[in-house]
Write a protein that holds these residues in place. Structure first.
Motif, mmCIF file in Angstrom:
data_model
loop_
_atom_site.group_PDB
_atom_site.id
_atom_site.type_symbol
_atom_site.label_atom_id
_atom_site.label_comp_id
_atom_site.label_asym_id
_atom_site.label_seq_id
_atom_site.Cartn_x
_atom_site.Cartn_y
_atom_site.Cartn_z
ATOM 1 N N TRP A 85 0.926 -1.237 -0.093
ATOM 2 C CA TRP A 85 -0.384 0.091 0.267
ATOM 3 C C TRP A 85 1.154 1.275 -0.001
ATOM 4 N N ARG A 125 -0.229 2.346 -3.091
ATOM 5 C CA ARG A 125 -1.585 2.284 -3.152
ATOM 6 C C ARG A 125 -2.637 1.435 -3.792
ATOM 7 N N ILE A 126 -2.050 0.678 -3.351
ATOM 8 C CA ILE A 126 -2.976 -1.279 -4.454
ATOM 9 C C ILE A 126 -3.083 -1.294 -2.858
ATOM 10 N N SER A 141 -7.962 4.310 -12.250
ATOM 11 C CA SER A 141 -8.981 3.952 -11.706
ATOM 12 C C SER A 141 -8.691 3.061 -10.908
ATOM 13 N N GLU A 142 -8.865 3.384 -9.664
ATOM 14 C CA GLU A 142 -8.572 3.310 -7.964
ATOM 15 C C GLU A 142 -8.753 1.801 -7.461
#
Length: 292
Positions: A29, A33-34, A90-91
């Motif tokens: 993360w 940021r995933i 896209s998140e």
């Protein structure tokens, strides 16, 4: 009192196992940021690598090192050839893709290694220490688990706070365009973040498997509790991941010992809901919302 002491020691070891998996989620993360839900089957695959070598007659530590190395390679390959081609605007798409990887890696493990249960050895004793007539519910492998997780969290804190590589990884995760303008090779940093997270995930798989049974689904339950631990401590905090794992492990151990093991999952859900309602960023989150 003896039951309470035993329950707390069991919760301590269990919490460190959850913390190890939470650290892998926190690392990926912070680096990309995933939220990687495929972390569990990735760790499962690398654990099988160690098991194959051990069953072939090689030492536990050679299998241990091979599992960590295979995790490093697997994490890098997943980022380079799968995640990188998802629309970065896209998140949700990368998260959906990791869920798809979860299913694919499960099926791959069943085809390659089979679905039967296989015993995985432990490098240290699995019996509690004897003090007089009392057996302390802390094993040699439990101590190894605790020390391993503490060593990993110290290394991660040093990486992100005191090295240029850690700073570049965080910059790449927060704003890729600005990082590129500053001369950061964003692609390499993202690949490195996935690779390091997979190494930590591989460690969690080895710690969970030690002295137990391995099968393609043996990590599935841990991904839930590891995610709860990561959210509890804060997805941006390695120290928070360890604290969250300890809080969760001790809490669930007390619930199992004094209320009933059938309520453990419900207790984990209740803890997650309470944290999200009271402190959504996690107990150790430092980022505060800006007000205009």
């Amino acid at each position: 009192m003896q039951q309470l002491f035993t329950t707390l020691l069991t919760g301590l070891t269990l919490g460190m196992v959850y913390a190890a998996f939470a650290l892998a989620l926190v690392l990926i993360w912070r680096a990309t940021r995933i939220v990687n839900f495929a972390q569990a089957p990735m760790a499962m695959l690398t654990t099988y690598v160690a098991l194959v070598l051990i069953e072939a007659g090689y030492s536990y530590w050679l299998g241990f090192a091979a599992a960590l190395l295979s995790g490093l390679v697997l994490g890098a390959l997943v980022e380079r050839f799968v995640i990188r081609y998802v629309d970065p605007r896209s998140e949700i798409n990368p998260v959906i893709l990791t869920l798809g990887l979860f299913i694919v890696l499960h099926a791959l493990a069943a085809l390659v290694f089979g679905a039967r249960y296989r015993s995985f050895p432990a490098p240290f004793g699995l019996r509690g220490f004897q003090v007089g007539d009392t057996t302390i519910a802390l094993t040699g492998f439990g101590i190894f688990t605790i020390l391993s997780v503490l060593a990993v969290v110290v290394l991660l804190v040093l990486l992100f706070r005191y090295t240029d590589v850690g700073l570049k990884m965080r910059a790449s995760a927060f704003n890729q365009e600005v990082a590129r303008l500053l001369g950061v090779r964003v692609g390499r940093m993202l690949t490195l973040g996935w690779a390091l997270a997979a190494v930590v995930g591989s460690l969690s798989g080895l710690l969970i498997a030690g002295g137990g049974l391995v099968h393609p689904s043996f990590m599935d339950g841990v991904v839930v509790y590891g995610f709860v631990a990561a959210v509890l401590g804060g997805l941006d905090s390695p120290v928070g991941a360890v604290a969250g794992g300890l809080i969760l492990g001790l809490s669930l151990s007390l619930v199992s010992g004094y209320v009933g093991s059938q309520l453990v999952s419900l207790a984990a859900l209740a803890i997650l809901m309470a944290v999200l309602l009271v402190r959504p960023g996690g107990l150790f989150a430092r980022v505060r919302e800006r007000r205009v």
